[in-house]
Design an enzyme around this catalytic site. Structure first.
Site, PDB file in Angstrom:
ATOM      1  N   LYS A   1       0.845  -1.211   0.000  1.00 56.98           N
ATOM      2  CA  LYS A   1       0.000   0.000   0.000  1.00 56.98           C
ATOM      3  C   LYS A   1       0.872   1.251   0.000  1.00 56.98           C
ATOM      4  O   LYS A   1       0.712   2.159   0.822  1.00 56.98           O
ATOM      5  CB  LYS A   1      -0.973  -0.019   1.183  1.00 56.98           C
ATOM      6  CG  LYS A   1      -1.866  -1.257   1.160  1.00 56.98           C
ATOM      7  CD  LYS A   1      -2.900  -1.264   2.229  1.00 56.98           C
ATOM      8  CE  LYS A   1      -3.750  -2.525   2.196  1.00 56.98           C
ATOM      9  NZ  LYS A   1      -3.051  -3.786   2.547  1.00 56.98           N
TER      10      LYS A   1
HETATM   11  O1  LIG Z   1      -9.016  -3.858   1.567  1.00 54.09           O
HETATM   12  C1  LIG Z   1      -8.099  -4.618   1.925  1.00 54.09           C
HETATM   13  C2  LIG Z   1      -6.814  -4.517   1.445  1.00 54.09           C
HETATM   14  C3  LIG Z   1      -5.875  -5.409   1.854  1.00 54.09           C
HETATM   15  N1  LIG Z   1      -6.163  -6.398   2.731  1.00 54.09           N
HETATM   16  C4  LIG Z   1      -5.084  -7.339   3.107  1.00 54.09           C
HETATM   17  O2  LIG Z   1      -5.444  -8.655   2.685  1.00 54.09           O
HETATM   18  C5  LIG Z   1      -5.074  -9.612   3.685  1.00 54.09           C
HETATM   19  C6  LIG Z   1      -6.319 -10.252   4.248  1.00 54.09           C
HETATM   20  O3  LIG Z   1      -5.993 -11.225   5.199  1.00 54.09           O
HETATM   21  P1  LIG Z   1      -7.081 -12.272   5.782  1.00 54.09           P
HETATM   22  O4  LIG Z   1      -6.305 -13.054   6.781  1.00 54.09           O
HETATM   23  O5  LIG Z   1      -7.566 -13.116   4.640  1.00 54.09           O
HETATM   24  O6  LIG Z   1      -8.156 -11.472   6.402  1.00 54.09           O
HETATM   25  C7  LIG Z   1      -4.264  -8.843   4.711  1.00 54.09           C
HETATM   26  O7  LIG Z   1      -2.912  -8.866   4.312  1.00 54.09           O
HETATM   27  C8  LIG Z   1      -4.790  -7.434   4.603  1.00 54.09           C
HETATM   28  O8  LIG Z   1      -3.841  -6.474   4.983  1.00 54.09           O
HETATM   29  C9  LIG Z   1      -7.427  -6.502   3.217  1.00 54.09           C
HETATM   30  O9  LIG Z   1      -7.760  -7.396   4.034  1.00 54.09           O
HETATM   31  N2  LIG Z   1      -8.374  -5.616   2.799  1.00 54.09           N
END
Ligand SMILES: O=c1ccn([C@@H]2O[C@H](COP(=O)(O)O)[C@@H](O)[C@H]2O)c(=O)[nH]1
Length: 304
Positions: free
Chosen positions: A105
């Protein structure tokens, strides 16, 4: 890399018959016991554990999914040793034929954004970090995105711009309206403008968008508003999103999006349904089973 990012992603999706993106989010407290370095361990010891964990996950999923998404935050937490581990994890994914989305990001004013774009965008040896693509923030405006777009052109890389994020608080800014358009709609229009003039053979361009599985209505709206953009959909699994929530992100051919799941796959050994079946010592088998399960849940996107 002579093939544009969106075409490479499409080729991998078709070859693996999968739209799953495995998120590499190594969290100290959730690592399998065998990889936890123990009391008094240094950050270098933890970084070694992260690297082993992520490279073993890559080995398990390399033929099952098109892409992995290392989350920079967890590696940054460990300082320089963590960042070296991150670099080796990206290289390992590349060597195994997986595409990478580095979730950093990043962004800044244009002249500084140039340095971020140079650092992160470009697979293998094309950039120092060697990532195929990067998540970027749009909140410094269109000129801050230009350097990333230029690097996509130069090195056949990709970016995913934060449009409608999966977290509950994202609407504070993203849903704000002015002149009849919300902020997320304004960002989406810019993403479409960038990608529509750069479409590859697959019909999509290299400038994509992040849209959360936790907002299925907006996902459907944004699929329509950005016909040229790949969508990275996080929020599946641990954040509550399911297959029905993400369907609208895809074209009828099952293209145009990838769905990320991190915790539910990489820490599947902690989920009750897998813990009993595999046990912590066989955590890699739990990763394989959770990946297969997600692929099956999402197989419906190809037959819409
Ligand atoms: O809008 C967003 C952008 C980035 N993320 C990222 O994706 C993963 C989600 O992890 P989970 O364990 O599947 O919940 C994580 O790295 C977030 O920083 C997001 O969730 N939403």
């Amino acid at each position: 890399m002579s093939v544009c990012f969106s075409d490479r992603l499409t080729q991998r999706i078709l070859a693996t018959k999968s739209v799953t993106c495995v998120g590499l989010d190594p969290r100290r407290q959730s690592l399998p016991q065998g990889l936890q370095p123990g009391e008094g361990a240094s950050v270098a010891d933890w970084a070694a554990g992260f690297e082993t964990f992520c490279t073993e996950i890559i080995d398990v999923v390399a033929d099952k999914v098109p892409v992995v998404k290392p989350q920079a935050a967890f590696f940054e937490q460990l300082g320089p040793a963590g960042m070296q581990a991150l670099h080796r994890v990206i290289q390992h994914a590349h060597n195994k034929g997986l595409l990478t989305i580095l979730d950093g990001k990043r962004n800044d004013i244009g002249s500084t954004a140039e340095a971020y774009a140079d650092a992160y965008l470009g697979a293998g040896e094309a950039s120092v970090w060697g990532s195929d693509s990067l998540t970027v923030s749009p909140y410094l405006g269109a000129d801050s995105l230009d350097p990333f777009v230029a690097q996509c052109d130069r090195r056949n890389a990709g970016v995913f711009v934060l449009v409608k994020t999966s977290n509950p608080g994202g609407g504070m800014l993203q849903d704000r309206s002015s002149e009849g358009q919300s902020v997320y709609q304004t960002v989406a229009a810019k993403v479409e403008e960038f990608s529509s003039t750069r479409r590859g053979e697959c019909g999509f361009g290299p400038i994509g968008a992040v849209v959360g599985a936790t907002y299925p209505e907006q996902l459907a709206e944004l699929r329509e508003k950005m016909p040229s953009a790949y969508i990275l959909i996080p929020g599946f699994g641990a954040q509550g999103g399911g297959a029905q929530d993400v369907l609208a992100g895809f074209t009828s051919a099952g293209l145009g999006a990838v769905v990320n799941s991190s915790r539910h796959i990489i820490f599947a050994h902690r989920r009750p349904e897998y813990a009993d079946k595999f046990g912590e010592a066989n955590w890699q088998d739990a990763v394989a089973a959770a990946t297969d399960e997600m692929n099956q849940q999402l197989a419906c996107v190809f037959g819409q």
